[in-house]
Enzyme design. Structure first.
Site, PDB file in Angstrom:
ATOM      1  N   ARG A 171      42.715  48.080   6.931  1.00 30.45           N
ATOM      2  CA  ARG A 171      42.557  46.645   6.648  1.00 30.45           C
ATOM      3  C   ARG A 171      42.810  46.319   5.174  1.00 30.45           C
ATOM      4  NH1 ARG A 171      38.290  43.994   6.990  1.00 30.45           N
ATOM      5  NH2 ARG A 171      39.141  42.130   7.926  1.00 30.45           N
ATOM      6  N   ARG A 175      50.031  46.650  -2.402  1.00 30.04           N
ATOM      7  CA  ARG A 175      51.273  45.943  -2.694  1.00 30.04           C
ATOM      8  C   ARG A 175      51.862  46.367  -4.035  1.00 30.04           C
ATOM      9  NH1 ARG A 175      48.344  40.696  -1.365  1.00 30.04           N
ATOM     10  NH2 ARG A 175      48.024  40.894   0.877  1.00 30.04           N
ATOM     11  N   ARG A 248      26.215  46.975  11.940  1.00 32.20           N
ATOM     12  CA  ARG A 248      25.768  46.932  10.548  1.00 32.20           C
ATOM     13  C   ARG A 248      25.174  45.551  10.304  1.00 32.20           C
ATOM     14  NH1 ARG A 248      24.267  50.605   7.514  1.00 32.20           N
ATOM     15  NH2 ARG A 248      25.237  49.946   5.573  1.00 32.20           N
ATOM     16  N   ARG A 279      28.826  43.102  -3.166  1.00 28.50           N
ATOM     17  CA  ARG A 279      29.551  42.058  -3.889  1.00 28.50           C
ATOM     18  C   ARG A 279      28.623  40.923  -4.287  1.00 28.50           C
ATOM     19  NH1 ARG A 279      33.438  39.492   0.892  1.00 28.50           N
ATOM     20  NH2 ARG A 279      31.818  38.984   2.396  1.00 28.50           N
ATOM     21  N   GLU A 299      25.139  40.526  -1.853  1.00 29.46           N
ATOM     22  CA  GLU A 299      25.243  40.935  -0.451  1.00 29.46           C
ATOM     23  C   GLU A 299      24.919  42.428  -0.333  1.00 29.46           C
ATOM     24  OE1 GLU A 299      28.997  40.793   2.416  1.00 29.46           O
ATOM     25  OE2 GLU A 299      28.485  38.819   1.621  1.00 29.46           O
ATOM     26  N   TYR A 347      35.476  43.657  15.729  1.00 30.49           N
ATOM     27  CA  TYR A 347      35.525  42.970  14.440  1.00 30.49           C
ATOM     28  C   TYR A 347      36.554  41.842  14.528  1.00 30.49           C
ATOM     29  CZ  TYR A 347      35.725  41.958   9.511  1.00 30.49           C
ATOM     30  OH  TYR A 347      35.656  41.303   8.298  1.00 30.49           O
ATOM     31  N   ASP A 349      37.950  38.256  12.483  1.00 32.52           N
ATOM     32  CA  ASP A 349      37.919  37.224  11.456  1.00 32.52           C
ATOM     33  C   ASP A 349      37.888  35.868  12.161  1.00 32.52           C
ATOM     34  OD1 ASP A 349      37.886  38.786   9.122  1.00 32.52           O
ATOM     35  OD2 ASP A 349      40.057  39.101   9.226  1.00 32.52           O
TER      36      ASP A 349
END
Length: 370
Positions: A171, A175, A248, A279, A299, A347, A349
């Protein structure tokens, strides 16, 4: 039976289903155990700032149909997700790009960066990655793995990287350009005024009951409708008859600060294992806020146990095999539809949830006329 559909969960999947069913003339009841609608995309206005109460939610998709669908309910701004990673006293750009490689090794061209990575991959001798650690090193080399992947990932999943499946790391984009945009998707942004308004519009005119735990009166609730749309944990629905699936969880620590700018970015990852949170989110930067105060959220990943809020399914081989048993039961159901991250143990999004919800609606009601 008073309703055509009982929808358990007022999150994105349940709300889209309710909205589409209502358009078709079906009578729906939506219940949620929380005291608010919106599920994990719920936002609350505090000090003039839209606070993402359950972690950062940045909308992105390349699916034009999904983008146009969600824009019925809110106007989106031009926010581009460009997180940064902090490792000790060093700051790196995410995703891994030429800015990252320049900071790490002093390289300037894509060819130099590729040569450095190839050199480290060759040194590792890994031909067939068996776990996340080996997968990461085989993709980006040891330096990036040690500084920018290892600690963060172990905190996130609560396991050493060499015990995690390799697919998780796929994931993370890599680049060879000087581009700090995390997502390559065609469409991206944050709804101006937060996400909650989207769910409010979807559920307008539909019966909603909050602070209602489906499992407190399971049979009563089921008897109220011809069909049930269930977006909670599929193993809980079946009373854990095959055993518990693993999830989780997350804990959030939110502070209002007497500053106008705390970290200069919406999302800063903390990649050292020794720092317990993964984060810090500074919410005002999602909407380019200029409020005199700021609000931050730390978090903390946590091991899930019964009674905790599940956020991420643990899609390793063991849990996927267990889920397959529950899925077999679910497939035999004529009057129950399972949806969302927890109902489908996958999972997702936000754009994935919308796609799945719309596909479920097509299967249930047929293609839309509009």
């Amino acid at each position: 039976m008073k309703y055509d559909y009982l929808i358990v969960g007022a999150g994105l999947f349940g709300s889209i289903f309710a909205y589409e069913a209502n358009k078709k003339g079906y009578k729906c009841l939506v219940i949620d155990k929380r005291n608010h609608i919106g599920g994990n995309i719920y936002t609350e206005k505090i000090e003039g700032i839209q606070v993402h109460k359950y972690g950062a939610h940045i909308f992105h998709t390349s699916n034009k149909r999904v983008w146009e669908y969600i824009q019925q309910f809110a106007e989106f701004n031009r926010f581009t997700n460009s997180p940064i990673a902090k490792y000790k006293d060093e700051i790196y750009n995410m995703p891994f790009n030429m800015n990252t490689f320049n900071k790490l090794w002093g390289v300037v061209t894509p060819q130099e960066a590729q040569e450095k990575i190839n050199e480290q991959i060759k040194e590792s001798g890994i031909m067939k990655p068996k776990n996340l650690e080996e997968q990461a090193i085989s993709l980006v080399g040891k330096d990036i793995y040690e500084k920018l992947i290892k600690g963060y990932t172990q905190k996130q999943w609560g396991k050493p990287c060499n015990e995690l499946p390799s697919f998780i790391i796929k994931r993370l984009p890599v680049r060879f350009t000087y581009d700090n945009n995390y997502f390559n998707d065609l469409y991206q942004g944050i709804p101006i005024g937060g996400y909650t308004q989207i769910i409010e519009k979807m559920l307008d005119g539909i019966d909603v009951q909050l602070n209602c735990n489906f499992f407190d009166r399971k049979e009563d609730y089921i008897s109220m409708a011809k069909k049930v749309v269930f977006t909670g944990m599929i193993d809980q629905y079946y009373d854990y008859c095959f055993g518990e699936l693993e999830y989780r969880s997350l804990k959030f620590e939110t502070e209002i600060l007497e500053l106008n700018n705390y970290q200069g970015n919406a999302v800063v990852n903390y990649n050292e294992y020794e720092i317990p949170f993964t984060r810090i989110i500074e919410h005002k930067h999602f909407e380019f806020g200029i409020q005199p105060k700021t609000i931050i959220t730390k978090e903390y990943p946590a091991t899930w146990k019964k009674g905790d809020e599940p956020y991420y399914p643990m899609n390793d081989e063991k849990n996927n095999k267990l889920y397959a048993k529950y899925k077999e039961l679910a497939d035999k159901e004529e009057n129950i539809i399972f949806g969302g991250r927890l109902g489908m143990y996958k999972y997702f999004d936000m754009h994935n949830v919308i796609e799945e919800a719309l596909q479920t609606c097509i299967k249930e009601f047929g293609e839309n006329d509009d």
